[in-house]
Motif scaffolding. Structure first.
Motif, PDB file in Angstrom:
ATOM      1  N   ILE A  19       0.838  -1.194   0.000  1.00  0.00           N
ATOM      2  CA  ILE A  19       0.000   0.000   0.000  1.00  0.00           C
ATOM      3  C   ILE A  19       0.874   1.245   0.000  1.00  0.00           C
ATOM      4  O   ILE A  19       0.635   2.208  -0.734  1.00  0.00           O
ATOM      5  N   ALA A  20       1.920   1.233   0.820  1.00  0.00           N
ATOM      6  CA  ALA A  20       2.825   2.385   0.868  1.00  0.00           C
ATOM      7  C   ALA A  20       3.551   2.587  -0.453  1.00  0.00           C
ATOM      8  O   ALA A  20       3.728   3.715  -0.924  1.00  0.00           O
ATOM      9  N   SER A  21       3.952   1.499  -1.066  1.00  0.00           N
ATOM     10  CA  SER A  21       4.830   1.590  -2.243  1.00  0.00           C
ATOM     11  C   SER A  21       4.081   1.679  -3.563  1.00  0.00           C
ATOM     12  O   SER A  21       4.659   2.091  -4.572  1.00  0.00           O
ATOM     13  N   ALA A  22       2.805   1.292  -3.574  1.00  0.00           N
ATOM     14  CA  ALA A  22       2.105   1.060  -4.842  1.00  0.00           C
ATOM     15  C   ALA A  22       2.066   2.263  -5.760  1.00  0.00           C
ATOM     16  O   ALA A  22       2.259   2.139  -6.971  1.00  0.00           O
ATOM     17  N   GLY A  23       1.780   3.442  -5.222  1.00  0.00           N
ATOM     18  CA  GLY A  23       1.693   4.613  -6.082  1.00  0.00           C
ATOM     19  C   GLY A  23       3.006   4.882  -6.799  1.00  0.00           C
ATOM     20  O   GLY A  23       3.056   4.978  -8.034  1.00  0.00           O
ATOM     21  N   GLY A  24       4.089   4.975  -6.052  1.00  0.00           N
ATOM     22  CA  GLY A  24       5.394   5.254  -6.646  1.00  0.00           C
ATOM     23  C   GLY A  24       5.909   4.118  -7.487  1.00  0.00           C
ATOM     24  O   GLY A  24       6.483   4.327  -8.561  1.00  0.00           O
ATOM     25  N   ALA A  25       5.712   2.869  -7.006  1.00  0.00           N
ATOM     26  CA  ALA A  25       6.187   1.719  -7.773  1.00  0.00           C
ATOM     27  C   ALA A  25       5.434   1.594  -9.088  1.00  0.00           C
ATOM     28  O   ALA A  25       6.023   1.264 -10.125  1.00  0.00           O
ATOM     29  N   GLY A  26       4.114   1.858  -9.062  1.00  0.00           N
ATOM     30  CA  GLY A  26       3.332   1.802 -10.296  1.00  0.00           C
ATOM     31  C   GLY A  26       3.786   2.824 -11.311  1.00  0.00           C
ATOM     32  O   GLY A  26       3.891   2.535 -12.507  1.00  0.00           O
ATOM     33  N   ARG A  27       4.071   4.043 -10.832  1.00  0.00           N
ATOM     34  CA  ARG A  27       4.567   5.063 -11.757  1.00  0.00           C
ATOM     35  C   ARG A  27       5.949   4.690 -12.292  1.00  0.00           C
ATOM     36  O   ARG A  27       6.211   4.814 -13.500  1.00  0.00           O
ATOM     37  N   ALA A  28       6.847   4.215 -11.395  1.00  0.00           N
ATOM     38  CA  ALA A  28       8.205   3.873 -11.824  1.00  0.00           C
ATOM     39  C   ALA A  28       8.190   2.758 -12.867  1.00  0.00           C
ATOM     40  O   ALA A  28       8.939   2.803 -13.853  1.00  0.00           O
ATOM     41  N   LEU A  29       7.347   1.747 -12.660  1.00  0.00           N
ATOM     42  CA  LEU A  29       7.282   0.644 -13.622  1.00  0.00           C
ATOM     43  C   LEU A  29       6.670   1.106 -14.939  1.00  0.00           C
ATOM     44  O   LEU A  29       7.141   0.720 -16.023  1.00  0.00           O
ATOM     45  N   ALA A  30       5.662   1.943 -14.871  1.00  0.00           N
ATOM     46  CA  ALA A  30       5.067   2.472 -16.103  1.00  0.00           C
ATOM     47  C   ALA A  30       6.092   3.280 -16.895  1.00  0.00           C
ATOM     48  O   ALA A  30       6.187   3.152 -18.127  1.00  0.00           O
TER      49      ALA A  30
END
Length: 815
Positions: free
Chosen positions: A352-363
């Motif tokens: 939950i903490a990482s999802a926003g940033g990780a999703g953007r980084a992977l995209a």
């Protein structure tokens, strides 16, 4: 219901918070021909039962940055989509029961300052004001992070999915993937129970099922499920919605408010792996049976911290399995085995903490074809195939999950699933008293027990029990001769008609040199940052031996392989298991080697930065005159089956020369005294050669050019260095550095320590630090400053060295 398309540019597998975040961010970047497939309902796998804690601070600045972005996204998403996320910026309190834990919190506070995170070290009484239900009589102190918070995982997932749909992404539930098809080394289609979708890209965000999805197409996704438990109480008087998240790591527990009651969970020291026989496909919105015996240690600690729990009713016991990785960091990036197959999984209760940033980084990684920032701590290429072994995963994850709240001691080694990879000298070094560490599965001698007695590390934040033993090894290398077993080096053979041209395109140095040259060089990305640093040794006109770091085997193989075009006549072969590496270093190394070899080791017969095939004792090997410790010496690349014989011969003739076995702790101190850089610490994809102080290893005008040349040339021409790697020594010889400490100039935070050790030759702790200033970091500004380092709240004066602290003219390596 919308019909499943038969073609899409991107197919995302998994509709939890990570899959929906990647879909949302791809759409924001204009990639709208995207299909998201969820085998159950959105969030029904692991996401729905997550605790929803969002703590910003991580040990790596870019990982912290990902979570900072998450908090910004979660606070704004409702206004965009109309769906609530449950985001509550309530802050968090972490408490310490012991002085050692308080040291950790003070170190965290300094690290937070280095990363721009708002944090405050507070007293137990101040912590009690923030968290009135907490017992504080046994506490030493705490830290307060006002920017932390919590979110509702299911609401957040639905909001991200709606945002993705609004921008054109098609989301399908109740669609199970049965296969991933490939063609010519790349993904080509996703097969489901309701049809096949031809596609260019597949993104594996399948959570607990990600390993299974990877197996469908030959991709290793090293994660394993384990049970994760928490309770939810009925309402408790005094618990309000804005109550901060509270963590008590010494008790392995955390708390947050929920509907006027408390969520209490944690990470027990002995975790409980689950799903050894596979994860059921229909494990949807499902839980495992209550296990109060497993939960007992958490409950006991919770009652000590929050006495009100004793009178509270438990509304529900949650036992929801989650996926964990071997090192407690998640998996992100393109799989090295298969082109255009990306992974975002294994979030270790931090999804939950990482999802926003990780999703953007992977995209961004997918759209740009490369990461847009240094993501090595979570790059899937940090693992090798053996890390996906289910037996190894089961044992290792059991330990790493239990380390979530364990003391993060300096140099802490993991104990499970070892020993695994052993050099031919493992038993011999063990007999010599080696205390082993592990890197990429390799057992490596960290130090050798002499005065310390048993080869067991006694962890502390001061001088650990091996300090005097490592000093002996250090002194032997500086004054006599030492031998290091560096077999764990990654070793590659590149050969073929186009091998030289290939390497020249990849490397910053001119590789088309005479046979027998040994060349230190960098591999850069298009932005001029380091993808690797290595040594290239020319064995013949069309044959090169490459030596790189132990942890870089998979990553470097992937980077180099992708540069080999179909019409390029060059092959890459991993030779890591074919050769051992014995490094014989010190002012008497020449004298020692002359006793067991007829080769000419003189400066004229064997110049610095050259390699020769020599006979040594009864064997033949490659000898490379190179050093990572700043002394005269040779690296011997010995065929594996001859290693023991060569080692025994060296030991037999070296006793009267003061020969001593030396380990990686001594090597670290030796290399840092010389200011030698290390990849993934000082050298990263965000740092160019001039910022790293390695401009000498760049041939800007070589005819062939190289990847990143334009960016590096621009950096040199502007002369504006916003980043620098600098060397500092502490002025107090009794204080230790461990890395991660805050660096200050004239009392103002300017950077952080990247690598640190004790420099016995300079009589003080020595480090390499990364500093940053958007206005630039000119030399006169550097030397005019007053330098200090914040070590767990103690600000210690330091000395800046513009040239290496030891042997600044590098005269000793050319003796």
């Amino acid at each position: 219901m919308t019909k499943l398309p038969n073609q899409a540019q991107v197919v995302i597998i998994g509709g939890g918070i990570i899959g929906t975040s990647v879909a949302y961010h791809l759409a924001k970047l204009g990639w709208t021909d995207t299909v998201l497939l969820e085998q159950g309902q959105l969030s029904s796998g692991t996401t729905w039962h997550a605790a929803g804690l969002v703590g910003q601070l991580r040990s790596h600045a870019n990982m912290t940055g990902l979570i900072q972005y998450s908090t910004e996204l979660y606070s704004q998403l409702e206004s965009e989509t109309g769906l609530a996320t449950g985001w509550n910026n309530c802050g968090s309190v972490s408490v310490a029961r012991t002085e050692d834990r308080m040291t950790v919190l003070r170190r965290s506070a300094a690290s937070a300052r280095a990363q721009g995170i708002d944090i405050e070290v507070i007293t137990p009484s101040e912590a009690a004001k923030l968290w009135p239900l907490m017992a504080t009589d046994d506490l030493k102190g705490a830290v307060w992070l006002p920017g932390d918070g919590k979110a509702n995982p299911t609401d957040l997932t639905q909001s991200l999915a709606k945002g993705a749909r609004q921008n054109g992404v098609k989301v399908f539930e109740k669609i199970r993937v049965t296969n991933v098809e490939t063609e010519n080394g790349a993904v080509s289609a996703v097969v489901t129970e309701q049809g096949t979708i031809k596609t260019e890209y597949v993104i594996n965000c399948a959570g607990q099922w990600a390993r299974k999805i990877g197996q469908m197409c030959g991709v290793s996704v090293p994660l394993h499920s384990a049970e994760h438990m928490y309770i939810v109480t009925e309402q408790i008087e005094g618990v309000k919605p804005d109550l901060p998240v509270m963590r008590d790591p010494d008790g392995y527990i955390y708390f947050k408010e929920e509907v006027g009651g408390l969520v209490m969970g944690g990470f027990e020291p002995e975790a409980k792996p689950w799903g050894m026989d596979g994860i059921p496909d229909d494990f949807e919105f499902s839980l495992l049976p209550d296990d109060w015996d497993q939960f007992e240690i958490l409950m006991e600690n919770a009652l000590l911290r929050v006495p009100a729990l004793e009178q509270s009713q438990v509304r529900q016991f949650y036992n929801g399995p989650e996926s964990f990785t071997p090192d407690n960091n998640f998996l992100l990036g393109e799989a090295p085995e298969l082109k255009n197959f990306y992974v975002g999984a294994g979030f270790n209760s931090m999804g939950i903490a990482s999802a926003g940033g990780a999703g953007r980084a992977l995209a961004e990684w997918i759209v740009n074809g490369a990461p847009t920032l240094d993501l090595f701590p979570v790059d899937i290429r940090r693992f090798a195939r053996f890390n996906n072994n289910p037996n190894w995963l089961h044992d290792r994850v059991k330990e790493t999950l239990g380390l979530h709240y364990a003391m993060p001691w300096p140099n802490r080694e993991l104990d499970t699933a070892r020993p695994l990879r052993r050099s031919p000298l493992y038993a011999h070094l063990k007999d010599q008293g080696a205390c082993f560490g592990s890197k990429m599965g390799w057992e490596r001698a960290n130090w050798f027990a002499k005065s310390a007695g048993k080869p067991e590390t006694g962890y502390s934040f001061g001088k650990q029990n091996w300090f005097d033993d490592v000093k002996q090894e250090h002194d032997a290398v500086r004054n006599h001769v030492g031998i290091f077993d560096q077999t764990s080096f990654s070793k590659f053979l590149i050969q073929g008609r186009d091998a030289c041209a290939l390497l020249n395109r990849l490397c910053t140095r001119e590789i088309d040199a005479e046979i027998g040259r040994s060349i230190y060089t960098g591999l850069l990305n298009e932005h001029g940052g380091y993808e690797s640093d290595l040594t290239v040794m020319r064995l013949d006109h069309d044959r090169f031996l490459l030596i790189t770091g132990s942890a870089q085997t998979t990553r470097d193989t992937d980077w180099i392989s992708k540069a080999i075009e179909p019409d390029c006549h060059a092959t890459l072969t991993d030779m890591s298991s074919a050769y051992s590496v014995l490094s014989v270093m010190g002012p008497k190394s020449r004298q020692l080697l002359e006793r067991i070899s007829d080769a000419d080791f003189s400066n004229s017969g064997f110049p610095f930065a050259t390699i020769q095939e020599i006979d040594i004792a009864y064997a033949s090997c490659f000898a490379n005159r190179m050093t990572y410790v700043g002394e005269l010496g040779w690296e011997l690349y010995v065929p594996t089956e001859f290693t023991v014989g060569v080692y025994e011969a060296i030991k037999q003739v070296g006793a009267d020369l003061g020969l001593m076995d030396a380990g990686y702790y001594a090597l670290e101190g030796l290399r840092l005294e010389k200011g030698y850089r290390a990849w993934s610490r000082e050298l990263t994809p965000d740092i160019n050669p001039y910022e790293a102080g390695l401009g000498f290893a760049v041939d800007l005008d070589k005819p062939s050019g190289f990847i990143g040349q334009d960016a590096v040339r621009a950096a040199k021409e502007t002369g504006l260095l916003k980043n620098r790697i600098i060397q500092l020594t502490l002025d107090d010889p009794e204080i230790m550095l461990w890395s991660g400490e805050l660096v200050l100039r004239n009392g103002i935070p300017i950077g952080e320590v990247r690598s640190a050790a004790y420099g016995h030759s300079v009589g003080a702790a020595v480090c390499l630090a990364h500093i940053h200033d958007d206005d630039g970091l000119p030399k006169d500004w550097l030397v005019s400053g007053d330098w200090t380092i914040d070590i767990a709240g103690q600000v210690v004066s330091a000395t800046l060295h513009m040239r290496p602290a030891f042997d600044p003219k590098s005269e000793r390596v050319r003796l």
